[in-house]
Design an enzyme around this catalytic site. Structure first.
Site, mmCIF file in Angstrom:
data_model
loop_
_atom_site.group_PDB
_atom_site.id
_atom_site.type_symbol
_atom_site.label_atom_id
_atom_site.label_comp_id
_atom_site.label_asym_id
_atom_site.label_seq_id
_atom_site.Cartn_x
_atom_site.Cartn_y
_atom_site.Cartn_z
ATOM 1 N N LYS A 69 44.314 35.315 39.058
ATOM 2 C CA LYS A 69 45.248 35.625 38.224
ATOM 3 C C LYS A 69 44.888 35.339 36.628
ATOM 4 O O LYS A 69 45.234 34.464 35.915
ATOM 5 C CB LYS A 69 46.353 34.272 38.560
ATOM 6 C CG LYS A 69 46.919 34.489 39.699
ATOM 7 C CD LYS A 69 48.115 33.373 40.016
ATOM 8 C CE LYS A 69 48.673 33.468 41.229
ATOM 9 N NZ LYS A 69 48.003 33.069 42.479
ATOM 10 N N HIS A 71 44.241 36.171 32.691
ATOM 11 C CA HIS A 71 45.143 36.286 31.593
ATOM 12 C C HIS A 71 44.564 35.819 30.345
ATOM 13 O O HIS A 71 44.351 34.463 30.197
ATOM 14 C CB HIS A 71 46.685 35.661 31.683
ATOM 15 C CG HIS A 71 47.457 35.697 30.512
ATOM 16 N ND1 HIS A 71 47.791 37.162 30.132
ATOM 17 C CD2 HIS A 71 48.326 34.927 29.965
ATOM 18 C CE1 HIS A 71 48.532 37.176 28.921
ATOM 19 N NE2 HIS A 71 48.916 35.969 28.830
ATOM 20 N N ASP A 72 44.063 36.834 29.450
ATOM 21 C CA ASP A 72 43.430 36.068 28.064
ATOM 22 C C ASP A 72 43.530 37.364 27.247
ATOM 23 O O ASP A 72 44.282 38.382 27.540
ATOM 24 C CB ASP A 72 41.951 36.017 28.429
ATOM 25 C CG ASP A 72 41.277 35.051 27.722
ATOM 26 O OD1 ASP A 72 41.536 35.272 26.423
ATOM 27 O OD2 ASP A 72 40.628 34.070 28.008
ATOM 28 N N ASN A 75 39.835 41.972 25.438
ATOM 29 C CA ASN A 75 38.530 42.147 25.619
ATOM 30 C C ASN A 75 38.006 41.194 26.756
ATOM 31 O O ASN A 75 37.033 41.656 27.471
ATOM 32 C CB ASN A 75 37.790 41.716 24.403
ATOM 33 C CG ASN A 75 36.158 41.954 24.259
ATOM 34 O OD1 ASN A 75 35.933 43.039 24.526
ATOM 35 N ND2 ASN A 75 35.509 40.850 23.982
HETATM 36 O O1 C5P Z 1 48.829 28.386 53.186
HETATM 37 P P1 C5P Z 1 49.701 29.416 52.669
HETATM 38 O O2 C5P Z 1 50.028 30.357 53.973
HETATM 39 O O3 C5P Z 1 51.104 29.064 52.128
HETATM 40 O O4 C5P Z 1 49.003 30.088 51.715
HETATM 41 C C1 C5P Z 1 49.492 31.267 50.819
HETATM 42 C C2 C5P Z 1 48.455 31.590 49.787
HETATM 43 O O5 C5P Z 1 49.073 32.768 49.083
HETATM 44 C C3 C5P Z 1 47.817 30.609 48.738
HETATM 45 O O6 C5P Z 1 46.620 30.925 48.642
HETATM 46 C C4 C5P Z 1 48.910 30.771 47.739
HETATM 47 O O7 C5P Z 1 48.152 30.272 46.588
HETATM 48 C C5 C5P Z 1 49.134 32.302 47.759
HETATM 49 N N1 C5P Z 1 50.285 32.523 46.770
HETATM 50 C C6 C5P Z 1 51.531 31.973 47.117
HETATM 51 N N2 C5P Z 1 52.595 32.307 46.487
HETATM 52 C C7 C5P Z 1 52.519 33.191 45.317
HETATM 53 C C8 C5P Z 1 51.241 33.671 45.138
HETATM 54 C C9 C5P Z 1 50.069 33.226 45.927
HETATM 55 O O8 C5P Z 1 51.792 31.215 48.053
HETATM 56 N N3 C5P Z 1 53.468 33.373 44.550
#
Ligand code: C5P
Length: 237
Positions: A69, A71-72, A75
């Site tokens: 994820k 975001h910066d 560059n």
């Molecule tokens: O353990 P579980 O099946 O809930 O894991 C879902 C994965 O998806 C985790 O790595 C979580 O950080 C990621 N995730 C999420 N919802 C988001 C984006 C990513 O659950 N909106």
């Protein structure tokens, strides 16, 4: 199937390696063997040696989704993406801000890395979005940011299965919808509020399913992974 890209059912399952150490990740991936072809590495493992482990997974023929994820300033994002291209990752997340997305796209040009945007985090509701200083409902923001990402050339987004059902007809077949919050029938929901079974999520239009705890915490993780692949196969027919 609901108008999404053609992908082998097994390759649609992405197991989230949300684990504290590389040793734990090595143990789990060894147990999963050929059942799983695609792994997601996020903050927890990434900051605990997971990026080196990602290189090992790539060298062993697996695909890796780096859920960083980013975001910066442009560059900095671009230089980071250049390193990620060298690492051999298949998917990377960045936040859905135009400068950030453009910098990531410029840096990955000519490589197989797919860049996914995070529109509005699924833990945010309308009140959270307002508290962060943005106007409008979450669903409208997700639609607007998804269309903006697609028009810039972003490969897809991370979204809930409910959002897949809403977006797929609007966004066309070539935009990847990557969906967490997946729970096989009977699995504990944990802290996920909007869950769907693998079969329902594929039917709703998701291309890839991200599954963490139902696999990582299972007594028999390989059997759970195989059951999810069977469920995806049934939906893909
Ligand atoms: O353990 P579980 O099946 O809930 O894991 C879902 C994965 O998806 C985790 O790595 C979580 O950080 C990621 N995730 C999420 N919802 C988001 C984006 C990513 O659950 N909106």
């Amino acid at each position: 199937m609901s108008g999404q890209a053609k992908i082998e059912p097994r390759d649609r399952l992405i197991v989230a390696l949300d684990l504290p150490s590389v040793a734990d990740a090595e143990r789990l991936t060894w147990r999963l063997g050929d059942a799983v072809t695609f792994y997601k590495i996020g903050y927890q493992l990434g900051y605990a040696g997971g990026l080196d482990f990602a290189r090992e997974l790539v060298a062993s023929g697996k695909k890796v989704f780096l859920d960083l994820k980013l975001h910066d300033i442009g560059n900095t994002v671009g230089k980071g993406v250049e390193s990620i291209v060298k690492l051999g990752a298949s998917f990377l997340t960045v936040h859905a801000y135009p400068q950030t997305m453009q910098a990531a796209l410029d840096a990955r040009r000519g490589s197989p890395l797919k860049v996914l945007a995070v529109t509005i985090l699924t833990s945010y509701n309308d009140a959270d979005v307002a508290a962060a200083g943005y106007q409008g409902h979450v669903a409208d923001q997700v639609k607007r940011k998804s269309a903006q990402a697609r028009d810039l050339g972003i490969d897809g987004i991370v979204c809930s299965a409910e959002e897949s059902a809403m977006l797929r007809p609007l966004i066309g077949p070539n935009f990847l919808l990557v969906t967490p919050g997946i729970r096989p029938a009977g699995a504990a929901s944990g802290d996920q509020k909007r869950i769907m079974t693998p079969q329902a999520a594929i039917a709703a239009g998701s291309d890839y399913l991200v599954v963490g705890r139902p696999v990582t915490e299972a007594a028999e993780p390989k059997a759970v992974a195989e059951a999810i692949v069977a469920d995806i196969t049934a939906a893909a027919k």
